[in-house]
Structures are given as C-alpha cells and as structure tokens.
Design a protein around this motif. Sequence first.
Motif, PDB file in Angstrom:
ATOM      1  N   LEU A 451     102.189  19.265 -73.900  1.00  0.00           N
ATOM      2  CA  LEU A 451     102.716  19.342 -72.601  1.00  0.00           C
ATOM      3  C   LEU A 451     103.744  20.708 -72.370  1.00  0.00           C
ATOM      4  CD1 LEU A 451     104.064  15.804 -71.832  1.00  0.00           C
ATOM      5  CD2 LEU A 451     101.908  16.669 -71.186  1.00  0.00           C
ATOM      6  N   THR A 452     103.387  21.039 -71.273  1.00  0.00           N
ATOM      7  CA  THR A 452     104.083  22.261 -70.606  1.00  0.00           C
ATOM      8  C   THR A 452     105.685  22.196 -70.775  1.00  0.00           C
ATOM      9  OG1 THR A 452     102.078  23.119 -69.499  1.00  0.00           O
ATOM     10  CG2 THR A 452     104.171  24.178 -68.775  1.00  0.00           C
ATOM     11  N   SER A 453     105.979  21.212 -70.312  1.00  0.00           N
ATOM     12  CA  SER A 453     107.498  20.787 -70.285  1.00  0.00           C
ATOM     13  C   SER A 453     107.999  20.825 -71.661  1.00  0.00           C
ATOM     14  CB  SER A 453     107.788  19.506 -69.568  1.00  0.00           C
ATOM     15  OG  SER A 453     107.236  19.350 -68.274  1.00  0.00           O
ATOM     16  N   VAL A 454     107.311  20.417 -72.537  1.00  0.00           N
ATOM     17  CA  VAL A 454     107.815  20.367 -74.019  1.00  0.00           C
ATOM     18  C   VAL A 454     107.712  21.619 -74.509  1.00  0.00           C
ATOM     19  CG1 VAL A 454     107.561  19.349 -76.182  1.00  0.00           C
ATOM     20  CG2 VAL A 454     106.915  17.922 -74.285  1.00  0.00           C
ATOM     21  N   GLN A 455     106.789  22.524 -74.289  1.00  0.00           N
ATOM     22  CA  GLN A 455     106.791  23.930 -74.712  1.00  0.00           C
ATOM     23  C   GLN A 455     107.891  24.549 -73.928  1.00  0.00           C
ATOM     24  OE1 GLN A 455     102.945  25.176 -73.649  1.00  0.00           O
ATOM     25  NE2 GLN A 455     102.041  24.083 -75.298  1.00  0.00           N
ATOM     26  N   ASP A 456     108.195  24.453 -72.841  1.00  0.00           N
ATOM     27  CA  ASP A 456     109.361  25.268 -72.072  1.00  0.00           C
ATOM     28  C   ASP A 456     110.773  24.797 -72.683  1.00  0.00           C
ATOM     29  OD1 ASP A 456     108.080  24.949 -68.944  1.00  0.00           O
ATOM     30  OD2 ASP A 456     107.559  26.144 -70.304  1.00  0.00           O
ATOM     31  N   LEU A 565     112.277  -0.825 -68.548  1.00  0.00           N
ATOM     32  CA  LEU A 565     111.916  -0.375 -69.908  1.00  0.00           C
ATOM     33  C   LEU A 565     110.572  -0.890 -70.261  1.00  0.00           C
ATOM     34  CD1 LEU A 565     115.224  -0.349 -71.945  1.00  0.00           C
ATOM     35  CD2 LEU A 565     114.035   1.611 -71.020  1.00  0.00           C
ATOM     36  N   LYS A 566     110.243  -1.888 -69.572  1.00  0.00           N
ATOM     37  CA  LYS A 566     108.814  -2.715 -69.876  1.00  0.00           C
ATOM     38  C   LYS A 566     107.939  -1.917 -68.934  1.00  0.00           C
ATOM     39  CE  LYS A 566     108.375  -7.249 -70.103  1.00  0.00           C
ATOM     40  NZ  LYS A 566     108.528  -8.604 -69.668  1.00  0.00           N
ATOM     41  N   LEU A 567     108.196  -1.406 -67.937  1.00  0.00           N
ATOM     42  CA  LEU A 567     107.294  -0.659 -67.108  1.00  0.00           C
ATOM     43  C   LEU A 567     107.040   0.875 -67.850  1.00  0.00           C
ATOM     44  CD1 LEU A 567     108.469  -1.332 -63.518  1.00  0.00           C
ATOM     45  CD2 LEU A 567     106.349  -2.146 -64.649  1.00  0.00           C
ATOM     46  N   LYS A 568     108.015   1.194 -68.461  1.00  0.00           N
ATOM     47  CA  LYS A 568     107.956   2.492 -69.218  1.00  0.00           C
ATOM     48  C   LYS A 568     107.434   2.526 -70.805  1.00  0.00           C
ATOM     49  CE  LYS A 568     109.404   4.519 -65.432  1.00  0.00           C
ATOM     50  NZ  LYS A 568     108.461   5.162 -64.361  1.00  0.00           N
ATOM     51  N   ALA A 569     107.204   1.321 -71.137  1.00  0.00           N
ATOM     52  CA  ALA A 569     106.874   0.921 -72.635  1.00  0.00           C
ATOM     53  C   ALA A 569     105.776   2.067 -72.859  1.00  0.00           C
ATOM     54  CB  ALA A 569     106.672  -0.456 -72.781  1.00  0.00           C
ATOM     55  N   GLU A 570     104.640   1.993 -72.206  1.00  0.00           N
ATOM     56  CA  GLU A 570     103.523   2.845 -72.686  1.00  0.00           C
ATOM     57  C   GLU A 570     103.796   4.152 -72.949  1.00  0.00           C
ATOM     58  OE1 GLU A 570     100.188   2.488 -69.953  1.00  0.00           O
ATOM     59  OE2 GLU A 570      98.894   3.824 -71.222  1.00  0.00           O
ATOM     60  N   MET A 571     104.595   4.800 -72.025  1.00  0.00           N
ATOM     61  CA  MET A 571     105.009   6.300 -72.232  1.00  0.00           C
ATOM     62  C   MET A 571     105.933   6.651 -73.358  1.00  0.00           C
ATOM     63  SD  MET A 571     107.591   8.530 -71.533  1.00  0.00           S
ATOM     64  CE  MET A 571     108.483   8.306 -70.301  1.00  0.00           C
ATOM     65  N   LEU A 572     106.867   5.529 -73.548  1.00  0.00           N
ATOM     66  CA  LEU A 572     107.804   5.560 -74.666  1.00  0.00           C
ATOM     67  C   LEU A 572     107.205   5.432 -76.057  1.00  0.00           C
ATOM     68  CD1 LEU A 572     110.643   3.354 -73.330  1.00  0.00           C
ATOM     69  CD2 LEU A 572     110.634   5.926 -73.597  1.00  0.00           C
ATOM     70  N   GLU A 573     106.136   4.598 -75.957  1.00  0.00           N
ATOM     71  CA  GLU A 573     105.255   4.330 -77.365  1.00  0.00           C
ATOM     72  C   GLU A 573     104.272   5.600 -77.606  1.00  0.00           C
ATOM     73  OE1 GLU A 573     105.047   2.441 -79.540  1.00  0.00           O
ATOM     74  OE2 GLU A 573     103.008   2.518 -80.595  1.00  0.00           O
ATOM     75  N   TRP A 616     113.440   9.707 -64.480  1.00  0.00           N
ATOM     76  CA  TRP A 616     112.118   9.227 -64.746  1.00  0.00           C
ATOM     77  C   TRP A 616     111.127   9.918 -63.745  1.00  0.00           C
ATOM     78  CZ3 TRP A 616     111.223   6.490 -69.211  1.00  0.00           C
ATOM     79  CH2 TRP A 616     112.205   5.621 -69.544  1.00  0.00           C
ATOM     80  N   GLU A 617     111.663  10.603 -62.774  1.00  0.00           N
ATOM     81  CA  GLU A 617     110.793  11.026 -61.502  1.00  0.00           C
ATOM     82  C   GLU A 617     110.514  12.573 -62.101  1.00  0.00           C
ATOM     83  OE1 GLU A 617     111.454   7.684 -59.887  1.00  0.00           O
ATOM     84  OE2 GLU A 617     110.047   9.318 -58.907  1.00  0.00           O
ATOM     85  N   ASP A 618     111.267  13.488 -62.732  1.00  0.00           N
ATOM     86  CA  ASP A 618     110.777  14.882 -63.056  1.00  0.00           C
ATOM     87  C   ASP A 618     110.366  14.978 -64.533  1.00  0.00           C
ATOM     88  OD1 ASP A 618     111.889  17.710 -64.413  1.00  0.00           O
ATOM     89  OD2 ASP A 618     111.039  17.836 -62.271  1.00  0.00           O
ATOM     90  N   GLU A 619     109.182  15.620 -64.603  1.00  0.00           N
ATOM     91  CA  GLU A 619     108.592  15.468 -66.026  1.00  0.00           C
ATOM     92  C   GLU A 619     109.689  15.702 -67.345  1.00  0.00           C
ATOM     93  OE1 GLU A 619     104.396  16.212 -66.892  1.00  0.00           O
ATOM     94  OE2 GLU A 619     105.250  17.630 -68.417  1.00  0.00           O
ATOM     95  N   LYS A 620     110.049  17.316 -66.871  1.00  0.00           N
ATOM     96  CA  LYS A 620     110.767  18.037 -67.777  1.00  0.00           C
ATOM     97  C   LYS A 620     112.203  17.098 -68.174  1.00  0.00           C
ATOM     98  CE  LYS A 620     112.710  22.723 -68.665  1.00  0.00           C
ATOM     99  NZ  LYS A 620     112.687  24.268 -68.264  1.00  0.00           N
ATOM    100  N   ASN A 621     112.866  17.021 -67.112  1.00  0.00           N
ATOM    101  CA  ASN A 621     114.191  16.251 -67.051  1.00  0.00           C
ATOM    102  C   ASN A 621     114.156  15.060 -67.811  1.00  0.00           C
ATOM    103  OD1 ASN A 621     115.394  18.268 -65.964  1.00  0.00           O
ATOM    104  ND2 ASN A 621     115.269  17.435 -63.798  1.00  0.00           N
ATOM    105  N   CYS A 622     112.648  14.301 -67.690  1.00  0.00           N
ATOM    106  CA  CYS A 622     112.567  12.730 -68.066  1.00  0.00           C
ATOM    107  C   CYS A 622     112.566  13.226 -69.787  1.00  0.00           C
ATOM    108  CB  CYS A 622     111.431  12.330 -67.529  1.00  0.00           C
ATOM    109  SG  CYS A 622     110.976  10.834 -68.556  1.00  0.00           S
TER     110      CYS A 622
END
Length: 737
Positions: A451-456, A565-573, A616-622
Amino acid sequence: MEPHADDEIIPMDTGGEEEVPPQEPPKILRLDNSVVNRIAAGEVIQRPVSAIKELVENSLDAQSTSVNVVVKDGGLKLIQVSDDGHGIRYEDLPILCERHTTSKLSKFEDLQSIRSMGFRGEALASMTYVGHVTVTTITKGQLHGYRVSYRDGVMEHEPKPCAAVKGTQITVENLFYNMSARRKTLQNVSDDYTKIVDLLSRFAIHHINISFSCRKHGAARADVHSVGSTSRLDAIRTVYGASVARNLMKIEVSENDKACSDFKMDGLISNSNYTAKKITMVLFINERMVDCSALKRAIEIVYAATLPKASKPFIYMSIILPPEHVDVNVHPTKKEVSLLNQEVIIERIQSAVESKLRSSNDTRTFQEQDVESSAASQMVIRSDYTQNSSQSGSKSQKVPVQKMVRTDSTDPAGRLHAYVQMNPPGLPESSLNTVRSFVRMRRNPREAANLTSVQDLVAEIDQNCHAGLLNTVRHCVYIGMADDVFALLQHDTHLYLANVVNLSKELMYQQVLCRFAHFNAIQLSNPAPLYELISLALREEDVNSESNENDDFNKKVAETSTKLLKLKAEMLEEFFCIHIDVNGNLARLPVVLDQYTPDMDRVPEFVLSLANDIDWEDEKNCIQSISAAIGNFYAMHPPLLPNPSGDGLQFYKRIKSSGNPEDENIGADDTMTMENEINHGLLSEAETIWAQREWSIQHVLIPSMKLFFKPPHSLAENGSFIRVASLERLYKIFERC
C-alpha cells in the motif's frame, strides 16, 4: 712628546672629505589639523571592533531597547549599527562629527560623576577621518528622518529628508581606506568578525533588557541574537549555550567601608565541572565594559588550584562603585579604568571566589545531557579498529587511558549480571547469538508493504531517523536495568540511560509497518470475548465510580465498540493478523518480535484502544493509529505487579494479628501483636514476570534494536535517551581527586 716651535706641522690626510658643519636643531612645526585628526583617529579606532564598541555604547546612551549590527568583510567594507533610541536632533547634525562635541558633559568636573558610556566626543569624529560615515536619524514627533554623510569631521552636504524608523542608523564604509599600513594588518576577516561577535555577546549578557543581534551582510541568520530577558542565566544560555549556563554559580560581594572599600559585586562564576581551553571574563564596572588584568589574574590563581590543567573559568562580574571612586579617563578606547582602593577590592573578590569554589567542590554533580544532533553527528564508527588489531604481526597502538572501553558487545563481564547471582525460574537459556540469528531470519523485505500509505509511513521513519542515535544503538552494549523503566547502555566511552518503554514502543511501531500483512500469529488458547474485554477496560478506568448510570453507559460503549470491531474484523485479520471470529471473540494476535510475547494483562486496554482511538476514515491515519496501538500494547511496560525488589516487597506482605481482634477493650499497651507474612505464591509469580521482562529486554529488545531500529529525533529531545557519564570527563575529575 710636544712639538717644537720650529717644527713644521704637517696636516693629516682626511681622504678628501670635508668637515661637516654642526646641524641646527630641527624646527618645530604646527601640524595641519587633518594630520592631527588622522593620527588621533588611528589611536581611538584601532580596528573594526573598536568602532562597533563606540557605536553600540552610543546606542546604549540613547536609551535603546534594540541594537542591530551588520558587518561586511570583518567590518572593513561595511559597519552598520541601528538602534531604536531617542535619535539625534536636526540642529545637532552639523557638529555631530566634529572633535570634542558631546552631549554627555559640559565641564571637566562632570567626569567625577559621569554615568554615560561616552564623554570625549572623539569616536564619531575619528571614524570620519578613516572611513566614510553616513548617519540616518529621526527623533520623536518628527514626520520624517534625515540622512547626512560626513568626511574629515564635517558634513559633505546638508541633511536630506528621508524615510526612517525610530532611532539612529550609523554606517561606516571602507574603514582605513586612507591608512594602507593599518589595512594590511587587518586582512584576517574571520578573526575580526570573531572579535565583533564576542563583543556583542558580552553586551548581551549584561544588558539583559536590551535585544542585540549581529550578522554578516547578506546572511539570513544572526550569529548573535538575544532578546530581552528577566534572567541573566537565560541570557547566558541563549548566547553562550546551555553547557555553560548549567555550570555557573551565583556570587555576591558587598563592602560598605567608606574609608577603605565601598562597592557591590554580583556575578556568575563557573563551578568545578566546567572545562574550557581559555578563560572567558566579562567585566562591567559601573555599567561600563572594561578589562582589569589584575582582577583577571587574581581569579585565575584561585581556579588554578581547582580545575585541571588547560582548563579556564567562565566569569561574569558587575561591579558598582561610587562614580567618584572610578577614573574612566585613563585609556584612549576607554577599555580600562582606574579604581580607588583597587587592591582591596580585588582581594575581597578573590577571597569570595575562593570560598565559593571550595564549597562547591565538596560534592560533584553530573548533569544529564540529551543527545543533540550536533554532538551525535560527530560520532565516528571506527569499524576498522578491531580488524587492524587482530591482524598478525601488527604493532598494537597504545590507547590513552581515558579512551579505554571497559566492555564490548561479545564480552558479558561488564554487565551487572556478572556481579549479581540470580537464577529466576523458567527463563530460557538461549544464548545471545542464537536469538540474534533467529531474529535475523525473521526479517521481512520492504516489498511486503504494497500500500502507498504504508510506503509513505516507512519513508517518514527513514527521513526522521537520528543519525547519531542510530550509530549509538547499533554499537551499544547492554549493562543492566537502572530502575523499572531505564536501562543502562554503553557506547564507546559514554554511558546512557535508555527508556525501554519508549524505545520498545517505537521499535514495535516500526516493526508493525515493516511486517505489514506478513505476520505470524499468536493463537490464544481460550478466545476472549470482545465485549468482556472492553467492559473490563472501562471498569478499570472508572474504578472509583459506583454509579449505576455509569455502568449503563459503559455497557452501551462496550456493545457499540464490539460491533465496530466485528465490522473491521476482515481488515484487521488481513493486514495485522488480529483475528476476531463471528461471535466477537479475540482469537489471534500478531507476532511483532520473535521470542517475545506481550503482557496479556494489557489486552483489555489494547482492544479498547482499537475501538476508540482509530481514524477509520483515512487510510494512512488508520494504518498509522492501528500500528501505534499495537506498538503501545507490545511495548515492554513494567508489569502490573510491583517490582518485588526494594520497596515493592511491601505489596506482598500480609498483616497477621495474634490475639482477639473482636475485643474492643484491648488498648495500645495490651499484648496484641501484629506481624507481617509474605504471600510467597504471589511473590514468586512477580519475580518470574519481572525476570522474564529483563531477559526479553537484554536478549530480544536490544538485539532487535541493533538490527532494525531507526530512532527518531524525538527520542533525543524527550529524555528517552540520556547521556549520563563520559569516561573522558570522569577521568579528568578523578585525576584531580
């Protein structure tokens, strides 16, 4: 034998030279005024710093609150002094630069009570004879200012109206343009500029209510910049640096003996920990900056017995005497004065300095120093030292004793464990090299983060890396734990205190980003319900609250957070290996550092942080906030159970009473006894937890830091990494003991 009267006298041969008639005494001539003035100017204005001193003192006499100096080519090309004083009246401009014109006195007797810096009226006149002088000034109430140029003491033209700011600006160009011999001796521009900076620095620490600045022409940054301060120590810290200010002691001397000595002195002198190659003495007498070689020598004699060789003190003194006890008219540049009862005054000050210095030398203090970029950048990695020393046949070089390093990274003899016998139960017996090899194998390549955010975020870590701390961390030696939070590390000849909580928190954060989406997992034997974990964390925050309304609110928060957290479980996993099953149970956690398991008592706090502190809204901040939450969870915090060593042992003692506690008639003098009984089960558990933590710090955290850690600049500024001792400085101190 005398000649006879009849003998012929033959004249001697003089070789054809005629006798020279005796010369008459040379005729005394009256020198032209231009010659007289130029000779006098060369005595008053000896070099550029002399001119600046005169101009700055004029600014002080004008009650200025700001003095700005600009120079070019060490002051030979340009000197510009600007102030915000009361200015010069238009009517005074025609005679401003004539010799012996002044507003400071009107008769000779005024010298007995003079309080101004200037009084002769020679400085400006002298400048006009050896340079091109331009004056721009405006007084209070005027709509515009006036500018006029001077040459040889007179105006070159009538004052011209011009725009001007409050005060006076005097410009001297082409100094010594008509004195070729003097100009040739002043070719070292940097030396002259150094003298100018030193002059302004001295003014700045004495006149703390006035702002001073000094810079080279065309430079954006001033080499001296002080603002009005209420503390002289703050002024010294601003001008000379914190290393000087923290080693100063206040000193005061006063005498009220009218017949012998009547003076008051207050100042700041360096203590026994201060070292320098030359003495710095800033002396003001009745607000006038002067030199006093006798006083300077007397103080040096006192310090010679205390400081090591080649070390000189820092001295600031302000002496106030009755004006009639000071003769200011003893030097062309007013750099020296003559004092009434000078020997007595010097003796009193010398005795006070000696007494102060001896009392401060009873105990030595070692200041903590933050690692600064300037100092850290000078660290040099001498990797070829061990290589050269191991070559056969090479001649070993003698290392100075103050440079000898007691330990290296492969020799455990210098660590605290070598002197303390501890056999905590259940500790792994893996060697340091084994753990290092295992940790190296678990390094993940950078391409894991797609991900670009991670690279940044990874790029920000690289850009914010502190080069000096990086070198220190890569080549440090673990000594032991100083307390529950700080570890002792040795690098080269320096000893550091390192905050393992902050260091591990930052390391874990960096490792989460580097291992992004490529984690191994820690499987929980019993999955923990998110609702119960969040409720437990909320109850710990409101431990003192007994309100039912608060319990209802916490239940709603726990329910809402669990759903989120159950809604975000897939991303966290997928990205962080945090597995939450369909029933809302926490089942797996990521492996951030191999051979290390976080403190599971902090899982409730971690889950609550995931629910409440993530954007949870902004990818990099998240990604950044989740990584920070994981880093805080995995950081090597002190265990929740108190450290059983030291005062923490009291926590594990239970009070056991003998007698009948229900008998209310038992008084203080009766035979009821109280005794402490240690809870050995809880104590053993605490000893194991604390021992495992220290093992992890030594064998996991420190090796991982050497391999992966890129320390940010903030660690050098927030007290997380502090240099507490230097072998060279300790050697100098013990050399005197």
